[in-house]
Design an enzyme around this catalytic site. Sequence first.
Site, PDB file in Angstrom:
ATOM      1  N   LYS A  96       0.845  -1.192   0.000  1.00  0.00           N
ATOM      2  CA  LYS A  96       0.000   0.000   0.000  1.00  0.00           C
ATOM      3  C   LYS A  96       0.879   1.239   0.000  1.00  0.00           C
ATOM      4  O   LYS A  96       2.104   1.138   0.175  1.00  0.00           O
ATOM      5  CB  LYS A  96      -0.907   0.009   1.241  1.00  0.00           C
ATOM      6  N   GLU A 105      -2.835   4.907   7.318  1.00  0.00           N
ATOM      7  CA  GLU A 105      -3.580   3.693   6.945  1.00  0.00           C
ATOM      8  C   GLU A 105      -3.154   2.516   7.800  1.00  0.00           C
ATOM      9  O   GLU A 105      -3.966   1.719   8.254  1.00  0.00           O
ATOM     10  CB  GLU A 105      -3.344   3.367   5.469  1.00  0.00           C
TER      11      GLU A 105
HETATM   12  O1  DER Z   1      -2.298   4.541  -1.105  1.00  0.00           O
HETATM   13  C1  DER Z   1      -2.953   3.558  -0.760  1.00  0.00           C
HETATM   14  O2  DER Z   1      -2.581   2.758   0.121  1.00  0.00           O
HETATM   15  C2  DER Z   1      -4.199   3.240  -1.530  1.00  0.00           C
HETATM   16  O3  DER Z   1      -5.111   2.530  -0.737  1.00  0.00           O
HETATM   17  C3  DER Z   1      -3.771   2.394  -2.716  1.00  0.00           C
HETATM   18  O4  DER Z   1      -3.065   1.320  -2.193  1.00  0.00           O
HETATM   19  C4  DER Z   1      -4.928   1.935  -3.569  1.00  0.00           C
HETATM   20  O5  DER Z   1      -5.369   3.044  -4.291  1.00  0.00           O
HETATM   21  P1  DER Z   1      -6.426   2.844  -5.474  1.00  0.00           P
HETATM   22  O6  DER Z   1      -7.663   2.267  -4.819  1.00  0.00           O
HETATM   23  O7  DER Z   1      -6.649   4.243  -5.998  1.00  0.00           O
HETATM   24  O8  DER Z   1      -5.805   1.908  -6.480  1.00  0.00           O
END
Ligand code: DER
Length: 230
Positions: A96, A105
């Site tokens: 991530k 996160e």
């Molecule tokens: O930055 C992050 O961790 C986001 O959750 C990424 O991993 C996924 O982003 P997306 O849903 O726009 O592909």
Amino acid sequence: SDAKSLKRKAAEAAFAELDEGLNIGIGTGSTAEEFVRVLAEHVEADFEMTGVTTSERTETLCRELGVPTKTLDEIPILDVTVDGADEIDGDLRLIKGGGGALLREKIVAFSSAKMIVIADASKKVETLGAFPLPIEVNGFGLMSTFMAIRRVAETLDLTGDIVLRKNGDQPFITDGGHLILDASFGRIPDPEALSAALRSIPGIVEHGLFIKLASVAILASEDGIERLEA
Ligand code: DER
């Protein structure tokens, strides 16, 4: 159906797993934003919940759409976090941080009883690492940290470009005020070893390997929804 509708389908499937009255960690990125939109529609229809967001970007969207939120300090233990991922392997280990929110996160996911990952099925991989690994670093002694990462990676036979993430022609600055190095290792056969090795470097604040955090992954594709459970 296009990419956006796949994200929406994954978000709806995640919502379907939620009871009323939960404290919900809300992730960052385009798939998590579909989840915010789904939440907002149900909140509009009196669905009870309180969110804790993982970035200013998600917080702003929740405010705009009327999704009630509190801070993690107000709700230090959450029932569930719903978030996206850049890569998901068969053991539900994740990369991530593509959106630059990996520190909050990971803190929010760690503070939650369970973590549901939502994504289009293209995020599922055999081995993590094709997506550059985001590494959040303190600005002090950046070059020393950079060289320590390279040294540590080489002990694990990991090579590849490690670049400072930019925002235009300026360095990207995270919500926490840190910088991000993106490491293109290509393949990370032993994520646990790399995670431990990176943790030994003091200038590293956090990295984008999420190990033993995701309990469920909901993957949407043209053929429907695939649900993986740890
Ligand atoms: O930055 C992050 O961790 C986001 O959750 C990424 O991993 C996924 O982003 P997306 O849903 O726009 O592909």
